[in-house]
Enzyme design. Sequence first.
Site, PDB file in Angstrom:
ATOM      1  N   ASP A  49       3.072   3.439   2.209  1.00 63.64           N
ATOM      2  CA  ASP A  49       1.737   2.835   2.271  1.00 63.64           C
ATOM      3  C   ASP A  49       0.730   3.848   2.824  1.00 63.64           C
ATOM      4  O   ASP A  49      -0.462   3.549   2.943  1.00 63.64           O
ATOM      5  CB  ASP A  49       1.726   1.508   3.041  1.00 63.64           C
ATOM      6  CG  ASP A  49       2.116   1.647   4.493  1.00 63.64           C
ATOM      7  OD1 ASP A  49       2.523   2.759   4.909  1.00 63.64           O
ATOM      8  OD2 ASP A  49       2.020   0.642   5.239  1.00 63.64           O
ATOM      9  N   SER A  50       1.204   5.075   3.071  1.00 68.37           N
ATOM     10  CA  SER A  50       0.291   6.203   3.279  1.00 68.37           C
ATOM     11  C   SER A  50      -0.574   6.382   2.027  1.00 68.37           C
ATOM     12  O   SER A  50      -1.537   7.148   2.043  1.00 68.37           O
ATOM     13  CB  SER A  50       1.077   7.493   3.560  1.00 68.37           C
ATOM     14  OG  SER A  50       2.066   7.686   2.568  1.00 68.37           O
ATOM     15  N   ASP A  88       7.437   1.117   0.486  1.00 69.57           N
ATOM     16  CA  ASP A  88       7.001   0.450   1.721  1.00 69.57           C
ATOM     17  C   ASP A  88       6.570  -0.981   1.460  1.00 69.57           C
ATOM     18  O   ASP A  88       5.892  -1.263   0.462  1.00 69.57           O
ATOM     19  CB  ASP A  88       5.777   1.182   2.301  1.00 69.57           C
ATOM     20  CG  ASP A  88       6.146   2.166   3.390  1.00 69.57           C
ATOM     21  OD1 ASP A  88       7.240   2.030   3.978  1.00 69.57           O
ATOM     22  OD2 ASP A  88       5.338   3.079   3.644  1.00 69.57           O
ATOM     23  N   LYS A 118      11.009  -0.275   2.709  1.00 66.60           N
ATOM     24  CA  LYS A 118      10.902   0.193   4.107  1.00 66.60           C
ATOM     25  C   LYS A 118       9.997  -0.767   4.863  1.00 66.60           C
ATOM     26  O   LYS A 118       8.935  -1.148   4.371  1.00 66.60           O
ATOM     27  CB  LYS A 118      10.356   1.620   4.170  1.00 66.60           C
ATOM     28  CG  LYS A 118      10.208   2.121   5.616  1.00 66.60           C
ATOM     29  CD  LYS A 118      10.095   3.634   5.705  1.00 66.60           C
ATOM     30  CE  LYS A 118       8.750   4.187   5.327  1.00 66.60           C
ATOM     31  NZ  LYS A 118       7.613   3.672   6.137  1.00 66.60           N
ATOM     32  N   GLU A 120       8.313  -1.408   8.858  1.00 66.93           N
ATOM     33  CA  GLU A 120       8.029  -0.774  10.147  1.00 66.93           C
ATOM     34  C   GLU A 120       8.421  -1.698  11.299  1.00 66.93           C
ATOM     35  O   GLU A 120       8.276  -2.910  11.210  1.00 66.93           O
ATOM     36  CB  GLU A 120       6.535  -0.441  10.252  1.00 66.93           C
ATOM     37  CG  GLU A 120       6.103   0.632   9.278  1.00 66.93           C
ATOM     38  CD  GLU A 120       4.659   1.066   9.487  1.00 66.93           C
ATOM     39  OE1 GLU A 120       4.018   0.636  10.472  1.00 66.93           O
ATOM     40  OE2 GLU A 120       4.163   1.840   8.648  1.00 66.93           O
ATOM     41  N   GLU A 183       9.067   8.558  13.484  1.00 67.95           N
ATOM     42  CA  GLU A 183       7.781   9.233  13.287  1.00 67.95           C
ATOM     43  C   GLU A 183       7.142   9.580  14.629  1.00 67.95           C
ATOM     44  O   GLU A 183       6.991   8.715  15.516  1.00 67.95           O
ATOM     45  CB  GLU A 183       6.829   8.336  12.467  1.00 67.95           C
ATOM     46  CG  GLU A 183       5.463   8.994  12.277  1.00 67.95           C
ATOM     47  CD  GLU A 183       4.614   8.408  11.159  1.00 67.95           C
ATOM     48  OE1 GLU A 183       5.089   7.542  10.404  1.00 67.95           O
ATOM     49  OE2 GLU A 183       3.447   8.843  11.050  1.00 67.95           O
TER      50      GLU A 183
HETATM   51  O1  KIV Z   1       3.799   5.613   4.424  1.00 68.33           O
HETATM   52  C1  KIV Z   1       4.426   6.673   4.551  1.00 68.33           C
HETATM   53  O2  KIV Z   1       4.210   7.652   3.820  1.00 68.33           O
HETATM   54  C2  KIV Z   1       5.433   6.760   5.579  1.00 68.33           C
HETATM   55  C3  KIV Z   1       5.938   8.113   5.936  1.00 68.33           C
HETATM   56  C4  KIV Z   1       4.917   8.828   6.734  1.00 68.33           C
HETATM   57  C5  KIV Z   1       7.247   8.064   6.615  1.00 68.33           C
HETATM   58  O3  KIV Z   1       5.795   5.777   6.150  1.00 68.33           O
END
Ligand code: KIV
Length: 266
Positions: A49-50, A88, A118, A120, A183
């Site tokens: 989600d970056s 994510d 993924k 968090e 992270e």
């Molecule tokens: O969203 C993302 O790209 C991430 C990485 C920084 C691990 O969670």
Amino acid sequence: MPTDDRPVSVLDFDAWKKQGRKITTLTAYDFPTARWLDDAGVDCLLVGDSLGTAVQGRDTTLGVTLDQMVYHAEMVARAARRAFVVCDLPFLSYQASRPQAIRNAGRILKETGAKAVKLEGGVRTAAAIRAVVDAQIPVMGHVGLTPQSVRKFGGFKVQRQADAIRADAMAVAEAGAFAVVLECVPASLAATITAEVPIPTIGIGAGAGCDGQVLVIQDMLGLLEGFRPRFARRYVELGEAIKQAAGRYVADVRSGDFPGESESFR
Ligand code: KIV
């Protein structure tokens, strides 16, 4: 280049930790980039989600939606021939309840072809991770600096609460995750966690003692102007190269040099 063309499966992560073989991960958000990274032998492609900060030009990841993640993950998963694709779950797509987490994780697997999701958070997210894993969906955890907590953390800061971060990583492993991102934590803490938890740790800003590494692709390619996180090694300055190429194009069009004979039809 990859030494083995077989598609990576969730089982490889466990085997690689046991063998001490480092796991390589990069983020990807589109088909051509994902294909280049896959061809280069990257083990795992993370549709992070970056997306919000690396692609959409936002200050945080909070505004990214599940529909946007599905759109990007489908392109990445279609491009990946070998790499393991993880997507994510964005902010507020799993925090409200376990059924919400299962439904949205399931949507990602059904609609995109990604092989895992993924989430968090450690102790606070363990119940959701367990529910998603029980629904037969592989989960990667993410502890330390969790960008979806940016408002609570008061900014993107290195996380140093060693006992809490160790407990978070262990909670993620005990909930059934197959790997965990660490992270922005001190390198010594990340190395300790890596020795303690039974699942692979994938570090970003967490030193060399992790079982693998992940970087945001824009950071390593020099595509984000002005933003230079200390932990991100730049392998090429693509932003500069793009600016120079576009500048040459502008000059060529204005001078009449482009298009030439060979670039025109008779
Ligand atoms: O969203 C993302 O790209 C991430 C990485 C920084 C691990 O969670």
